[in-house]
Design a protein around this motif. Structure first.
Motif, PDB file in Angstrom:
ATOM      1  N   PHE A   7      34.876  41.246  42.789  1.00 43.51           N
ATOM      2  CA  PHE A   7      36.115  41.991  42.600  1.00 43.51           C
ATOM      3  C   PHE A   7      36.793  42.262  43.943  1.00 43.51           C
ATOM      4  N   GLN A   8      36.019  42.539  44.993  1.00 42.69           N
ATOM      5  CA  GLN A   8      36.590  42.724  46.336  1.00 42.69           C
ATOM      6  C   GLN A   8      37.351  41.460  46.750  1.00 42.69           C
ATOM      7  N   LYS A   9      36.757  40.317  46.496  1.00 46.19           N
ATOM      8  CA  LYS A   9      37.409  39.042  46.814  1.00 46.19           C
ATOM      9  C   LYS A   9      38.711  38.904  46.033  1.00 46.19           C
ATOM     10  N   ARG A  10      38.655  39.280  44.764  1.00 55.17           N
ATOM     11  CA  ARG A  10      39.844  39.170  43.917  1.00 55.17           C
ATOM     12  C   ARG A  10      40.976  40.064  44.418  1.00 55.17           C
ATOM     13  N   ILE A  11      40.691  41.337  44.709  1.00 59.06           N
ATOM     14  CA  ILE A  11      41.794  42.194  45.149  1.00 59.06           C
ATOM     15  C   ILE A  11      42.329  41.761  46.510  1.00 59.06           C
ATOM     16  N   ASN A  12      41.454  41.247  47.374  1.00 59.27           N
ATOM     17  CA  ASN A  12      41.926  40.747  48.666  1.00 59.27           C
ATOM     18  C   ASN A  12      42.878  39.569  48.501  1.00 59.27           C
ATOM     19  N   GLU A  13      42.612  38.725  47.501  1.00 58.67           N
ATOM     20  CA  GLU A  13      43.459  37.555  47.268  1.00 58.67           C
ATOM     21  C   GLU A  13      44.714  37.907  46.475  1.00 58.67           C
ATOM     22  N   ASP A  14      44.561  38.738  45.446  1.00 56.21           N
ATOM     23  CA  ASP A  14      45.672  39.021  44.538  1.00 56.21           C
ATOM     24  C   ASP A  14      46.562  40.171  44.982  1.00 56.21           C
ATOM     25  N   ILE A  15      46.047  41.052  45.821  1.00 56.66           N
ATOM     26  CA  ILE A  15      46.824  42.202  46.307  1.00 56.66           C
ATOM     27  C   ILE A  15      46.751  42.199  47.841  1.00 56.66           C
ATOM     28  N   PRO A  16      47.600  41.421  48.499  1.00 55.64           N
ATOM     29  CA  PRO A  16      47.530  41.303  49.962  1.00 55.64           C
ATOM     30  C   PRO A  16      47.562  42.639  50.694  1.00 55.64           C
TER      31      PRO A  16
END
Length: 161
Positions: A7-16
């Motif tokens: 999820f950390q990876k996802r928010i880093n990618e999807d929410i700059p």
């Protein structure tokens, strides 16, 4: 990789913005989420936490809790903030963290039923901001308190992805 790391990876990618703020997820136990942010990239002209950064970290915590709670139910949907406000109680004068908990420490039955019946639902959440080392059980009072309503639409089983 753990659910939280993914999820950390996802928010880093999807929410700059989450990368720019330095947001780090610390824990999710199915009831409470803890995330942190460093003061330095989030400071204002007075050397304390910039209100917009503190608000953004709190919104990110509540949004993330909603996403993770859905995942725990085996669901996925479009999660957006419908409304939110924050009370700044004290200056943020160090690295800070946010604790967001499910109401009553569990996913509300009304929310579950709405998801099942209508494929959508609303969740009212509170996220508290604290200074210092992240912990799920803070020993001090919050420096800011965010309250928001999150809407989930287009709910579907994670198996359908």
């Amino acid at each position: 990789m753990t659910q939280l790391a993914l999820f950390q990876k996802r928010i880093n990618e999807d929410i700059p913005l989450s990368r720019a703020l330095g947001i780090q997820l610390h824990s999710w136990d199915g009831h409470a989420l803890v995330l942190s942010a460093p003061l330095e990239p989030n400071r204002n002209h007075q050397g304390t936490g910039f209100g917009g950064s503190v608000y953004s970290a709190a919104v990110t915590a509540a949004w993330s809790l909603t996403e993770l709670a859905l995942a725990d139910l085996g669901l996925r949907g479009a999660v957006v903030v419908q409304s939110g406000n924050i009370d700044y109680l004290e200056p943020v004068n160090s690295d800070f963290y946010v604790v967001c908990r499910l109401p009553g420490e569990e996913i509300p039955e009304r929310f579950r039923k709405s998801l099942a019946r209508h494929g959508k639902g609303r969740l009212d959440l509170t996220a508290e901001v604290f200074c210092g080392e992240p912990t799920v059980l803070p020993k001090t009072d919050p420096v800011a308190v965010f309250q928001g309503r999150f809407v989930v639409q287009d709910v579907r089983s994670r198996v359908d992805l």
